[in-house]
Scaffold this active site. Structure first.
Site, PDB file in Angstrom:
ATOM      1  N   HIS A  69      49.195   4.105 -24.478  1.00  0.00           N
ATOM      2  CA  HIS A  69      48.391   3.407 -23.477  1.00  0.00           C
ATOM      3  C   HIS A  69      49.169   2.214 -22.958  1.00  0.00           C
ATOM      4  CE1 HIS A  69      44.999   1.463 -21.489  1.00  0.00           C
ATOM      5  NE2 HIS A  69      44.491   2.674 -21.473  1.00  0.00           N
ATOM      6  N   ASP A  99      41.317   9.900 -24.110  1.00  0.00           N
ATOM      7  CA  ASP A  99      41.363  11.327 -23.800  1.00  0.00           C
ATOM      8  C   ASP A  99      41.635  12.197 -25.017  1.00  0.00           C
ATOM      9  OD1 ASP A  99      40.908  11.194 -21.011  1.00  0.00           O
ATOM     10  OD2 ASP A  99      42.901  10.339 -20.792  1.00  0.00           O
TER      11      ASP A  99
HETATM   12  C1  LIG Z   1      49.352   6.496 -21.039  1.00  0.00           C
HETATM   13  C2  LIG Z   1      50.781   6.443 -20.556  1.00  0.00           C
HETATM   14  C3  LIG Z   1      50.858   7.043 -19.136  1.00  0.00           C
HETATM   15  C4  LIG Z   1      51.227   4.977 -20.506  1.00  0.00           C
HETATM   16  O1  LIG Z   1      52.447   4.935 -19.873  1.00  0.00           O
HETATM   17  P1  LIG Z   1      53.417   3.673 -19.942  1.00  0.00           P
HETATM   18  O2  LIG Z   1      52.642   2.440 -20.161  1.00  0.00           O
HETATM   19  O3  LIG Z   1      54.286   3.714 -18.767  1.00  0.00           O
HETATM   20  O4  LIG Z   1      54.190   3.928 -21.271  1.00  0.00           O
HETATM   21  P2  LIG Z   1      55.680   4.411 -21.341  1.00  0.00           P
HETATM   22  O5  LIG Z   1      55.755   5.742 -20.695  1.00  0.00           O
HETATM   23  O6  LIG Z   1      56.554   3.312 -20.844  1.00  0.00           O
HETATM   24  O7  LIG Z   1      55.880   4.591 -22.890  1.00  0.00           O
HETATM   25  C5  LIG Z   1      56.745   3.833 -23.689  1.00  0.00           C
HETATM   26  C6  LIG Z   1      57.540   4.782 -24.583  1.00  0.00           C
HETATM   27  O8  LIG Z   1      56.643   5.578 -25.360  1.00  0.00           O
HETATM   28  C7  LIG Z   1      56.839   6.959 -25.062  1.00  0.00           C
HETATM   29  N1  LIG Z   1      55.540   7.597 -24.952  1.00  0.00           N
HETATM   30  C8  LIG Z   1      54.449   7.093 -24.315  1.00  0.00           C
HETATM   31  N2  LIG Z   1      53.438   7.950 -24.427  1.00  0.00           N
HETATM   32  C9  LIG Z   1      53.893   9.002 -25.127  1.00  0.00           C
HETATM   33  C10 LIG Z   1      53.286  10.193 -25.566  1.00  0.00           C
HETATM   34  N3  LIG Z   1      52.014  10.461 -25.253  1.00  0.00           N
HETATM   35  N4  LIG Z   1      54.025  11.063 -26.290  1.00  0.00           N
HETATM   36  C11 LIG Z   1      55.319  10.785 -26.583  1.00  0.00           C
HETATM   37  N5  LIG Z   1      55.928   9.658 -26.207  1.00  0.00           N
HETATM   38  C12 LIG Z   1      55.229   8.792 -25.480  1.00  0.00           C
HETATM   39  C13 LIG Z   1      57.528   6.983 -23.715  1.00  0.00           C
HETATM   40  O9  LIG Z   1      58.291   8.178 -23.529  1.00  0.00           O
HETATM   41  C14 LIG Z   1      58.388   5.761 -23.778  1.00  0.00           C
HETATM   42  O10 LIG Z   1      59.512   6.047 -24.576  1.00  0.00           O
HETATM   43  P3  LIG Z   1      60.975   5.519 -24.159  1.00  0.00           P
HETATM   44  O11 LIG Z   1      60.832   4.016 -24.164  1.00  0.00           O
HETATM   45  O12 LIG Z   1      61.861   6.079 -25.210  1.00  0.00           O
HETATM   46  O13 LIG Z   1      61.218   6.063 -22.787  1.00  0.00           O
HETATM   47  C15 LIG Z   1      51.718   7.215 -21.510  1.00  0.00           C
HETATM   48  O14 LIG Z   1      51.554   6.721 -22.815  1.00  0.00           O
HETATM   49  C16 LIG Z   1      51.468   8.701 -21.469  1.00  0.00           C
HETATM   50  O15 LIG Z   1      52.045   9.398 -20.631  1.00  0.00           O
HETATM   51  N6  LIG Z   1      50.601   9.223 -22.384  1.00  0.00           N
HETATM   52  C17 LIG Z   1      50.259  10.642 -22.346  1.00  0.00           C
HETATM   53  C18 LIG Z   1      49.242  10.905 -21.249  1.00  0.00           C
HETATM   54  C19 LIG Z   1      47.876  10.361 -21.595  1.00  0.00           C
HETATM   55  O16 LIG Z   1      47.384  10.555 -22.693  1.00  0.00           O
HETATM   56  N7  LIG Z   1      47.275   9.724 -20.613  1.00  0.00           N
HETATM   57  C20 LIG Z   1      45.915   9.186 -20.750  1.00  0.00           C
HETATM   58  C21 LIG Z   1      45.942   7.705 -20.643  1.00  0.00           C
HETATM   59  S1  LIG Z   1      44.348   7.021 -21.026  1.00  0.00           S
END
Ligand SMILES: CC(C)(COP(=O)(O)OP(=O)(O)OC[C@H]1O[C@@H](n2cnc3c(N)ncnc32)[C@H](O)[C@@H]1OP(=O)(O)O)[C@@H](O)C(=O)NCCC(=O)NCCS
Length: 386
Positions: free
Chosen positions: A272, A323
């Protein structure tokens, strides 16, 4: 040949302001609707735990729009208006049944909201009174659209909402075609409460950006529906259950995760932008998922979820978000997987409308900058010389 007479080359440096990719850390507006602090989520000052345990969704909608809990007679009048708006207007019947039914229900929802706006004489009036009336119509109708869509695609006639019943009761009734149990209505109502708002999430921000141009509520809600649909936002709940159904049994979780980690694939339902220590909604939904999957005879969904949670925390430091467990809850309630995100929309529409109303009352158009990193000083080449 002399160069064509053009504007002077770009001599000023491109915009050099600080960049926050994904707007992380940017505070774009003030809001008194909801707040996230640590692992606490507040709607208008009340914790989500307090509201989930005591309120109804209708009460929460009132709270989000009017800033305080309703008194008994206010709630009765509010419910009367909301419930009266649940049926789709008769003028929509002609085109509703002509829409394609092999599409994602979020796309269907988007199209029907556009269609309803064409029949709403107040669609482009943005004063407070008309905006509240349209908020009521939209919040009342999204669930009706979603359930009607499912009935039509299953070769069944859509059901009319039962008067005097809540949005949660009617959603389950119009979907399954039978009266839901009070326990399932309560659980579903709690899910609606948990999803109703969440500070400046991506879809609420979309709604605010659109309404900041003084575009109407329908356009703003359509922008929000499109934003919620993506798998990084509301679409994640569907992906979670597809993942659990693909894993099939608890003994396969570890192999699944090993492969996902090796391929650097995201595991849906985790992570998140704001919560780093835990999402309070996920805690409530986890308890509900544990009970409902057991009652529905699919306890392995919860067992697999807990193993995923354990390893994601230990190896990636990532927490389950809203979710992650909601998918198992809806699956245990017998709801088709592709309706999970539309259910999210049917609840979050209340929050979107609260944000749109707040935006109109203190509006300034959203217009950030982009730092240009493309080429400069190019001259137009005649088409035969490219
Ligand atoms: C929610 C979300 C979009 C937040 O995105 P964000 O704040 O931009 O977080 P980031 O993508 O920068 O994540 C930081 C790190 O954690 C990793 N990460 C984040 N969510 C992850 C997940 N669900 N599974 C695996 N790795 C994950 C990213 O790849 C990133 O790694 P890196 O630094 O090696 O590149 C992201 O966590 C995600 O895509 N989650 C899965 C989708 C989801 O459940 N969405 C519902 C949100 S309520």
């Amino acid at each position: 040949m002399a160069p064509p007479d053009t504007a002077p080359p770009l001599s000023e440096a491109p915009y050099e302001g600080a960049i926050d990719r994904g707007l992380e850390g940017v505070v774009a507006c003030t809001t008194s609707i909801s707040a996230i602090a640590g692992t606490t989520l507040l709607y208008r000052g009340y914790t989500i735990e307090e509201l989930a345990a005591n309120a109804t969704f209708e009460e929460v909608v009132y709270l989000l729009w009017f800033g305080r809990l309703p008194r008994r007679e206010e709630l009765a009048e509010f419910e009367r208006r909301l419930h009266a708006d649940m049926p789709l207007p008769p003028e929509s019947f002609g085109w509703f049944h002509g829409l394609p039914t092999r599409v994602h229900p979020m796309d269907f929802l988007h199209a029907v909201v556009a269609g309803l706006s064409l029949h709403d004489p107040e669609a482009n009036i943005i004063d407070d009174v008309a905006s509240l009336r349209k908020s009521t119509r939209l919040t009342a109708r999204l669930g009706t659209i979603v359930t009607a869509y499912h009935r039509v695609r299953s070769g069944q006639w859509p059901l009319q909402p039962a008067p005097g019943r809540s949005l949660a009761w009617n959603f389950l009734y119009m979907l399954h075609g039978r009266e839901p149990s009070p326990e399932h209505v309560r659980d579903f109502d709690t899910c609606l409460i948990l999803h109703a708002d969440h500070e400046l999430n991506a879809s609420a921000f979309s709604a605010r950006v659109t309404s900041s141009t003084l575009s109407g509520i329908y356009s703003s809600v359509m922008a929000a529906i499109g934003t919620l649909k993506g798998p990084l936002h509301g679409g994640a709940n569907e992906e979670v259950v597809r993942m659990l159904l693909e894993i099939r049994k608890p003994s396969r979780v570890d192999a699944f995760l090993d492969e996902a980690f090796a391929a650097r694939r995201k595991v849906m339902g985790f992570g998140h932008r704001v919560y780093k220590e835990g999402d309070p909604r996920a805690k409530i939904l986890a308890r509900m998922a544990e009970r409902l999957t057991r009652e529905a005879g699919v306890p392995e969904l919860y067992v697999m979820s807990k193993r995923l949670e354990e390893r994601m925390a230990a190896e990636k430091g990532l927490i389950p978000n809203v979710d992650f467990f909601s998918g198992s809850v809806y699956h245990a309630l017998g709801i088709p997987v592709d309706l999970f995100t539309p259910i999210f929309a049917s609840s979050r529409v209340a929050g979107w409308c609260a944000h749109i109303l707040e935006q109109y009352r203190n509006n300034r158009i959203y217009r950030p900058r982009g730092r240009y990193v493309g080429p400069k000083d190019l001259r137009y080449q005649p088409i035969d010389e490219r």
